[in-house]
Design an enzyme around this catalytic site. Structure first.
Site, PDB file in Angstrom:
ATOM      1  CD  GLU A  37      33.659  -5.652  12.900  1.00 52.86           C
ATOM      2  OE1 GLU A  37      32.877  -4.712  13.163  1.00 52.86           O
ATOM      3  OE2 GLU A  37      33.366  -6.851  13.082  1.00 52.86           O
ATOM      4  CD  GLN A  42      27.899   6.423  12.307  1.00 50.12           C
ATOM      5  OE1 GLN A  42      28.962   6.746  11.780  1.00 50.12           O
ATOM      6  NE2 GLN A  42      27.137   7.302  12.922  1.00 50.12           N
ATOM      7  CB  THR A  43      27.103   0.810   6.796  1.00 52.35           C
ATOM      8  OG1 THR A  43      27.693   2.106   6.687  1.00 52.35           O
ATOM      9  CG2 THR A  43      26.637   0.358   5.423  1.00 52.35           C
ATOM     10  CE1 TYR A  82      27.972   9.442   9.432  1.00 53.15           C
ATOM     11  CE2 TYR A  82      27.021   7.575   8.254  1.00 53.15           C
ATOM     12  CZ  TYR A  82      26.895   8.627   9.140  1.00 53.15           C
ATOM     13  OH  TYR A  82      25.679   8.873   9.742  1.00 53.15           O
ATOM     14  CE1 TYR A 120      32.080  -4.349  17.798  1.00 50.37           C
ATOM     15  CE2 TYR A 120      32.623  -2.997  15.883  1.00 50.37           C
ATOM     16  CZ  TYR A 120      32.095  -4.157  16.423  1.00 50.37           C
ATOM     17  OH  TYR A 120      31.604  -5.135  15.601  1.00 50.37           O
ATOM     18  CG  ASP A 138      28.106  -3.808  18.374  1.00 49.62           C
ATOM     19  OD1 ASP A 138      27.622  -4.440  19.331  1.00 49.62           O
ATOM     20  OD2 ASP A 138      27.933  -4.161  17.191  1.00 49.62           O
ATOM     21  CB  CYS A 192      18.505  -9.002  21.578  1.00 42.94           C
ATOM     22  SG  CYS A 192      18.099  -8.162  23.122  1.00 42.94           S
ATOM     23  CB  CYS A 200      11.612 -12.743  24.053  1.00 37.10           C
ATOM     24  SG  CYS A 200      11.975 -11.008  24.432  1.00 37.10           S
ATOM     25  CB  CYS A 203      16.283 -14.867  22.901  1.00 36.76           C
ATOM     26  SG  CYS A 203      17.807 -14.342  23.724  1.00 36.76           S
ATOM     27  CB  SER A 299      25.297  12.256  12.143  1.00 35.71           C
ATOM     28  OG  SER A 299      26.314  13.221  11.917  1.00 35.71           O
TER      29      SER A 299
END
Length: 352
Positions: A37, A42-43, A82, A120, A138, A192, A200, A203, A299
């Site tokens: 996690e 951001q990866t 990061y 999260y 998230d 999504c 859709c 889904c 960023s």
């Protein structure tokens, strides 16, 4: 806004059939879930997988992570970006070893106390590894619920996110909190999708989706536009000496703190200015051919890089610098992804 009928009866069978086979899902120990996690923040999953495998091979336990040297840690993290994530991961590992004997606590509140673990991540570890009935919300989950409820609330607003989290929990089946949280994340990652690409027709929740019924799914979720990034010109010098390529270690605080880089100066220096800056650094060198330009987006800032090759006279590396040959660059020194173009030139042995 009225609550939808339960979504888990349709969502979970879809997840069990369509979930990607990922190594941390195959063996969801608390340590595996935690590291995965943190890496996935951001990866993209594809970019993190090989790093995850190498990381677990080198550091299979929390104790191994706690005891790992900084250079090895950064080398294992190289390319993920990061790097503060890696530092916080190790700080947390040391706390886990000192406080809980190397085992992550099976408590949402205690997980939240660990460096680098937010709501999260604590929810993901708690629900997936320990079966705790907690949310893991998230960006994927916010997007799914924004569309499910056709909600125009700005998901960057803490109050809106809190309200969405309440909805997420209203649908969470107590017997399968981890599978439910992962299923929502997977739905956002595979079906999504953001922008103009929600699928859709594939889904499992299409029948229930209020945005689909209203034809508004392409406009959701609503979120604040990010501020424009500042452009920073950077001059890079690939300095070759008798001991290899000259590397600088960045300061212990700030952007890319404590990592290695080629010789670098802020600003678009002229050739004469670059030679003078090298001399001020304590390096006697002659400049050669121009380097290819490169760009790296952080960023909040964009680096636009250009510069020259340089050849250093015999001598020792200045304070805070080191010479490294191509093999040392490949195996020992961690250079951030910002310099991948120039690292390829150095490890390929190009002289300029």
């Amino acid at each position: 806004m009225p609550t939808l009928e339960p979504i888990a009866p349709a969502l979970l069978p879809w997840f069990y059939k369509n979930a990607r086979a990922l190594p941390f899902r195959a063996d969801p120990t608390p340590y595996h879930v935690w590291v995965s996690e943190i890496m996935l923040q951001q990866t993209r999953v594809a970019a993190a997988l090989e790093h995850y495998r190498r990381f677990m091979q080198a550091l299979p336990t929390v104790a191994d992570l706690a005891a790992c040297g900084e250079e090895q840690l950064f080398k294992l993290w190289e390319g993920l970006g990061y790097y503060s994530r890696a530092r916080n991961l190790q700080k947390a590992a040391r706390i886990v070893c000192e406080t809980w004997g190397g085992r992550l606590p099976a408590s949402y509140e205690e997980l939240l106390r660990l460096p680098g673990v937010g709501e999260y991540t604590a929810g993901a570890i708690g629900s997936i590894a320990f079966g705790l009935p907690v949310p893991a919300v998230d960006g994927n989950v916010l997007r799914v619920f924004s569309r499910l409820y056709n909600d125009p609330g700005n998901i960057m607003d803490p109050a809106v996110k809190k309200a969405f989290t309440v909805r997420v929990m209203e649908h969470q089946p107590p017997a399968a909190p981890g599978d439910y949280n992962q299923a929502l994340m997977e739905l956002g990652a595979l079906v999504c999708l953001p922008g103009g690409a929600p699928q859709c027709c594939a889904c499992p929740l299409a029948r229930l989706c209020r945005a689909r019924a209203a034809g508004t799914q392409l406009g959701l979720p609503v979120k604040t536009k990010p501020k424009a990034r500042r452009v920073q010109p950077i001059t890079v010098l690939l300095v070759r000496g008798p001991g290899g390529w000259l590397l600088q270690k960045r300061p212990d605080t700030g952007l890319l703190a404590g990592l290695w880089q080629p010789v670098l100066f802020e600003g678009a220096l002229t050739r004469a200015q670059a030679a003078a800056a090298l001399a001020d650094l304590g390096v006697r060198a002659s400049l050669g051919g121009a380097l290819p330009p490169a760009k790296h987006v952080f960023s909040h800032i964009e680096w636009h890089m250009a510069g020259w090759y340089a050849t250093a006279a015999a001598g020792t590396a200045p304070a805070g610098c080191a010479f490294a040959g191509p093999e040392q660059l490949r195996a020992g020194y961690a250079l951030p992804g910002a310099f991948k173009v120039y690292k390829a030139l150095m490890t390929g042995g190009s002289q300029g």
